[in-house]
Write an enzyme that holds these catalytic residues in place. Structure first.
Site, PDB file in Angstrom:
ATOM      1  N   LYS A  36      -2.177  26.079  51.301  1.00  0.00           N
ATOM      2  CA  LYS A  36      -2.116  25.834  49.850  1.00  0.00           C
ATOM      3  C   LYS A  36      -3.502  25.888  49.228  1.00  0.00           C
ATOM      4  CE  LYS A  36      -0.404  21.602  49.996  1.00  0.00           C
ATOM      5  NZ  LYS A  36      -0.246  21.320  51.435  1.00  0.00           N
ATOM      6  N   ARG A  61       3.558  14.894  45.341  1.00  0.00           N
ATOM      7  CA  ARG A  61       4.005  14.745  46.719  1.00  0.00           C
ATOM      8  C   ARG A  61       5.238  13.855  46.818  1.00  0.00           C
ATOM      9  NH1 ARG A  61      -1.281  15.940  49.266  1.00  0.00           N
ATOM     10  NH2 ARG A  61      -1.122  15.956  51.513  1.00  0.00           N
ATOM     11  N   ARG A  95      -8.786  23.321  62.492  1.00  0.00           N
ATOM     12  CA  ARG A  95      -9.466  23.492  61.201  1.00  0.00           C
ATOM     13  C   ARG A  95     -10.808  22.765  61.195  1.00  0.00           C
ATOM     14  NH1 ARG A  95      -6.327  22.149  55.672  1.00  0.00           N
ATOM     15  NH2 ARG A  95      -6.370  19.987  56.352  1.00  0.00           N
ATOM     16  N   ARG A 105     -11.888  17.060  59.736  1.00  0.00           N
ATOM     17  CA  ARG A 105     -11.378  15.952  58.923  1.00  0.00           C
ATOM     18  C   ARG A 105     -10.751  14.910  59.842  1.00  0.00           C
ATOM     19  NH1 ARG A 105      -7.786  18.531  54.136  1.00  0.00           N
ATOM     20  NH2 ARG A 105      -6.586  16.648  54.597  1.00  0.00           N
ATOM     21  N   ARG A 129       1.428  12.906  59.180  1.00  0.00           N
ATOM     22  CA  ARG A 129       1.411  13.579  57.876  1.00  0.00           C
ATOM     23  C   ARG A 129       2.659  14.447  57.720  1.00  0.00           C
ATOM     24  NH1 ARG A 129      -4.057  16.550  58.064  1.00  0.00           N
ATOM     25  NH2 ARG A 129      -3.677  17.172  55.901  1.00  0.00           N
TER      26      ARG A 129
END
Ligand code: AMP
Length: 215
Positions: free
Chosen positions: A13, A88, A127, A160, A171
């Site tokens: 996204k 969300r 990531r 992160r 998540r």
């Protein structure tokens, strides 16, 4: 044009929102980025948000809605913006509709990017982001030239906290429970458009361009 880029964490996204914000000349609004900045600066908001974010839980609706209300009242959002990571929950979506309606505006399209869960875990656990300029890399799919160093600015790459596997699983659980209901919320409003997210960044961009052109 007001767009929402919807999808589980790690579907791309943010990457696509960046591309289209430039293409359309409208701001890219990521609640995750706003909250991470508040955490980094140690503000009151940051201190509250940190506890939720570390566990992969959602920050309470009223806090996030307040952030968005403030952000979209800024002049650069007059002609539209791209929401990434917001809304969300159905409560957030309803609040957004209300805020936009006050100035006779509405969401034009919700681009729902779909990727299967195992691929998401692979993507997120590899990531890495540049601490200085924010550029995103992937250890397997788009590694930096020099280990741990950003190609663009020489900044240090970091993972992160919430991209560790156990937090990723949480998540995804939260996404399925809280955010998936938005798919039918926006389908009912006829603004939902599904896009296959497993393809390359360029292919996903082309598919979104097609959707925006043909409606
Ligand atoms: P993201 O960068 O969008 O993956 O967001 C990172 C984290 O920030 C999430 O796991 C949540 O803890 C928090 N967050 C971001 N956006 C929202 C939102 N719209 N509502 C609640 N929490 C959010």
């Amino acid at each position: 044009m007001f767009l929402i880029f919807l999808g589980a964490p790690g579907v791309g996204k943010g990457t696509q929102a960046d591309i289209f914000a430039k293409e359309l000349g409208i701001p890219h609004i990521s609640t995750g980025d706003i909250l991470r900045e508040a955490v980094a600066r140690g503000t009151e908001l940051g201190l509250v948000a940190k506890g939720y974010m570390e566990k992969g839980e959602l920050v309470p609706d009223e806090i996030v809605i307040g952030i968005i209300q403030e952000r979209i009242s800024e002049p650069d959002c007059k002609k539209g913006c791209i929401f990434d990571g917001f809304p969300r929950t159905v409560t957030q979506a309803a609040a957004l509709d209300k805020v936009l309606a006050k100035s006779n505006k509405k969401i034009d399209y919700v681009i729902n990017i779909e990727v299967d869960e195992e691929e998401i875990v692979r993507r997120l656990s590899g990531r890495r982001s540049c601490a200085k300029c924010g550029r995103i890399y992937h250890l397997l799919y788009s590694p930096p030239v020099k280990d741990g160093i950003c190609n663009d600015c020489g900044g240090e790459l970091y993972q992160r906290d919430d991209d560790r596997e156990e937090v990723i699983r949480n998540r995804l659980r939260v996404y399925n429970q809280e955010t998936v209901p938005l798919i039918s919320y926006y389908r009912k409003k006829s603004v939902l458009r599904n896009v296959e997210g497993k393809n390359s960044v360029e292919e996903v961009t082309q598919e979104i361009e097609r959707v925006l052109k043909t409606g």
